[in-house]
Design a protein around this motif. Structure first.
Motif, mmCIF file in Angstrom:
data_model
loop_
_atom_site.group_PDB
_atom_site.id
_atom_site.type_symbol
_atom_site.label_atom_id
_atom_site.label_comp_id
_atom_site.label_asym_id
_atom_site.label_seq_id
_atom_site.Cartn_x
_atom_site.Cartn_y
_atom_site.Cartn_z
ATOM 1 N N UNK A 171 0.821 -1.215 0.000
ATOM 2 C CA UNK A 171 0.000 0.000 0.000
ATOM 3 C C UNK A 171 0.853 1.263 0.000
ATOM 4 N N UNK A 172 2.085 1.150 -0.465
ATOM 5 C CA UNK A 172 2.958 2.325 -0.583
ATOM 6 C C UNK A 172 3.085 2.706 -2.054
ATOM 7 N N UNK A 173 3.738 3.844 -2.306
ATOM 8 C CA UNK A 173 3.878 4.289 -3.687
ATOM 9 C C UNK A 173 4.987 3.547 -4.432
ATOM 10 N N UNK A 174 5.731 2.670 -3.733
ATOM 11 C CA UNK A 174 6.782 1.888 -4.377
ATOM 12 C C UNK A 174 6.528 0.396 -4.179
ATOM 13 N N UNK A 175 6.920 -0.374 -5.188
ATOM 14 C CA UNK A 175 6.833 -1.830 -5.124
ATOM 15 C C UNK A 175 8.245 -2.365 -5.334
ATOM 16 N N UNK A 176 8.758 -3.107 -4.343
ATOM 17 C CA UNK A 176 10.152 -3.533 -4.364
ATOM 18 C C UNK A 176 10.250 -5.054 -4.366
ATOM 19 N N UNK A 177 11.138 -5.577 -5.199
ATOM 20 C CA UNK A 177 11.492 -7.004 -5.197
ATOM 21 C C UNK A 177 12.986 -7.079 -4.922
ATOM 22 N N UNK A 178 13.383 -7.733 -3.829
ATOM 23 C CA UNK A 178 14.790 -7.785 -3.446
ATOM 24 C C UNK A 178 15.620 -8.622 -4.419
ATOM 25 N N UNK A 179 15.063 -9.736 -4.904
ATOM 26 C CA UNK A 179 15.798 -10.606 -5.823
ATOM 27 C C UNK A 179 14.802 -11.192 -6.826
ATOM 28 N N UNK A 180 14.933 -10.806 -8.055
ATOM 29 C CA UNK A 180 13.973 -11.222 -9.077
ATOM 30 C C UNK A 180 14.174 -12.679 -9.482
ATOM 31 N N UNK A 181 13.070 -13.327 -9.817
ATOM 32 C CA UNK A 181 13.108 -14.633 -10.463
ATOM 33 C C UNK A 181 12.045 -14.645 -11.556
ATOM 34 N N UNK A 182 11.956 -15.761 -12.287
ATOM 35 C CA UNK A 182 11.073 -15.801 -13.445
ATOM 36 C C UNK A 182 9.603 -15.645 -13.075
ATOM 37 N N UNK A 183 9.235 -15.955 -11.835
ATOM 38 C CA UNK A 183 7.838 -15.823 -11.419
ATOM 39 C C UNK A 183 7.412 -14.366 -11.286
ATOM 40 N N UNK A 184 8.364 -13.449 -11.296
ATOM 41 C CA UNK A 184 8.037 -12.030 -11.165
ATOM 42 C C UNK A 184 7.698 -11.378 -12.501
ATOM 43 N N UNK A 185 7.805 -12.115 -13.597
ATOM 44 C CA UNK A 185 7.387 -11.578 -14.895
ATOM 45 C C UNK A 185 5.868 -11.508 -14.947
ATOM 46 N N UNK A 186 5.348 -10.370 -15.413
ATOM 47 C CA UNK A 186 3.895 -10.221 -15.507
ATOM 48 C C UNK A 186 3.477 -8.768 -15.486
ATOM 49 N N UNK A 187 2.180 -8.540 -15.212
ATOM 50 C CA UNK A 187 1.598 -7.201 -15.213
ATOM 51 C C UNK A 187 1.429 -6.697 -13.781
ATOM 52 N N UNK A 188 1.992 -5.512 -13.513
ATOM 53 C CA UNK A 188 1.856 -4.856 -12.214
ATOM 54 C C UNK A 188 0.904 -3.677 -12.383
ATOM 55 N N UNK A 189 -0.100 -3.613 -11.495
ATOM 56 C CA UNK A 189 -1.118 -2.565 -11.574
ATOM 57 C C UNK A 189 -1.102 -1.730 -10.300
ATOM 58 N N UNK A 190 -0.934 -0.410 -10.497
ATOM 59 C CA UNK A 190 -0.956 0.513 -9.369
ATOM 60 C C UNK A 190 -2.276 1.285 -9.394
ATOM 61 N N UNK A 191 -2.955 1.321 -8.254
ATOM 62 C CA UNK A 191 -4.210 2.061 -8.128
ATOM 63 C C UNK A 191 -4.030 3.189 -7.117
ATOM 64 N N UNK A 192 -4.305 4.413 -7.563
ATOM 65 C CA UNK A 192 -4.245 5.581 -6.684
ATOM 66 C C UNK A 192 -5.664 5.954 -6.271
ATOM 67 N N UNK A 193 -5.837 6.273 -4.959
ATOM 68 C CA UNK A 193 -7.173 6.563 -4.430
ATOM 69 C C UNK A 193 -7.132 7.819 -3.565
ATOM 70 N N UNK A 194 -8.147 8.704 -3.783
ATOM 71 C CA UNK A 194 -8.262 9.935 -3.006
ATOM 72 C C UNK A 194 -9.454 9.791 -2.074
#
Length: 242
Positions: free
Chosen positions: A100-123
């Motif tokens: 729920x933060x403005x950043x998305x972090x992966x410490x060590x990538x692997x093949x399972x991290x390939x895909x679509x990342x969706x960020x939703x901003x809400x006011x």
């Protein structure tokens, strides 16, 4: 902070004696501090009001790499135009990640991290939300595949090589070099076959049975020659004339 007088316009209307002012519709540029100065024949005063225009979220944007190497640290950052500041949430391939933060972090990538990342901003003041997607590919360090330019280069190289071989064949045919080569190869093959037959004949002569027959044939020829010689020598002589 710069100050300027508020003047009547299509969206700004003053009441009689300038006791009130209305703004319709409000724009985000209308945010700021408003100051009213009042006076009478004996005194004067000032009143201030900070006006905040809530809006958004608008123009959601995800910043980060599109292709990353295997086993590295990866960071995606989400931003949006919003007042007050928007809250964020992340989904991966349609599944809530709990971030729920403005950043998305992966410490060590692997093949399972390939895909679509969706960020939703809400006011939470305007009750509005907006989303943006970001596609990420995790590959083996150094590249998991060829670029379109490399593929095109390989194809062109193969075509040039094939064209060169075809041109060489046509040249050899036109200059009659291929038939000469074929005749030379046929001559060599014929000589090799003849040499092979002679070698085979010699080998057959060396076989014991073949050698006996050969010796016997020679022996018979010699006996015939001797018999003929003896018979000639033993013929009766003609009588001596008286």
């Amino acid at each position: 902070m710069d100050q300027f007088l508020v003047s009547p316009s299509n969206s700004i209307i003053f009441s009689s004696y300038n006791r009130s002012v209305s703004i319709s519709p409000v724009q985000r540029s209308d945010s700021g501090e408003y100051q009213c100065i009042y006076t009478n024949p004996v005194s004067s005063g000032t009143a201030k009001l900070s006006l905040i225009i809530n809006y958004g979220p608008e123009v959601v944007y995800i910043q980060g790499e599109v292709v990353v190497d295997l086993g590295v640290r990866m960071l995606l950052s989400c931003s949006a135009n919003s007042e007050p500041a928007a809250s964020f949430s992340w989904k991966f391939n349609g599944t809530d990640t709990g971030v729920t933060t403005d950043t998305f972090t992966i410490d060590q990538t692997d093949f399972t991290h390939s895909g679509d990342y969706e960020c939703t901003a809400w006011n939470n003041i305007t009750g509005r939300n907006a989303s943006e997607k970001h596609a990420l590919l995790v590959q083996v360090s150094g590249g998991g595949g060829l670029t379109s330019g490399a593929i095109a280069g390989i194809v062109i190289g193969v075509l040039v090589a094939v064209a060169g071989i075809c041109g060489l064949i046509v040249y050899l045919i036109k200059t009659n070099k291929i038939p000469k080569l074929n005749q030379q190869q046929k001559g060599k093959a014929s000589g090799a076959a003849q040499s092979k037959q002679e070698t085979k004949a010699r080998e057959e002569e060396m076989i014991p049975g073949k050698m006996s027959e050969h010796i016997y044939e020679n022996f018979e020829d010699e006996n015939v020659y001797e018999n003929e010689y003896v018979n000639v020598s033993e013929r009766p002589r003609a009588p001596t004339p008286p």
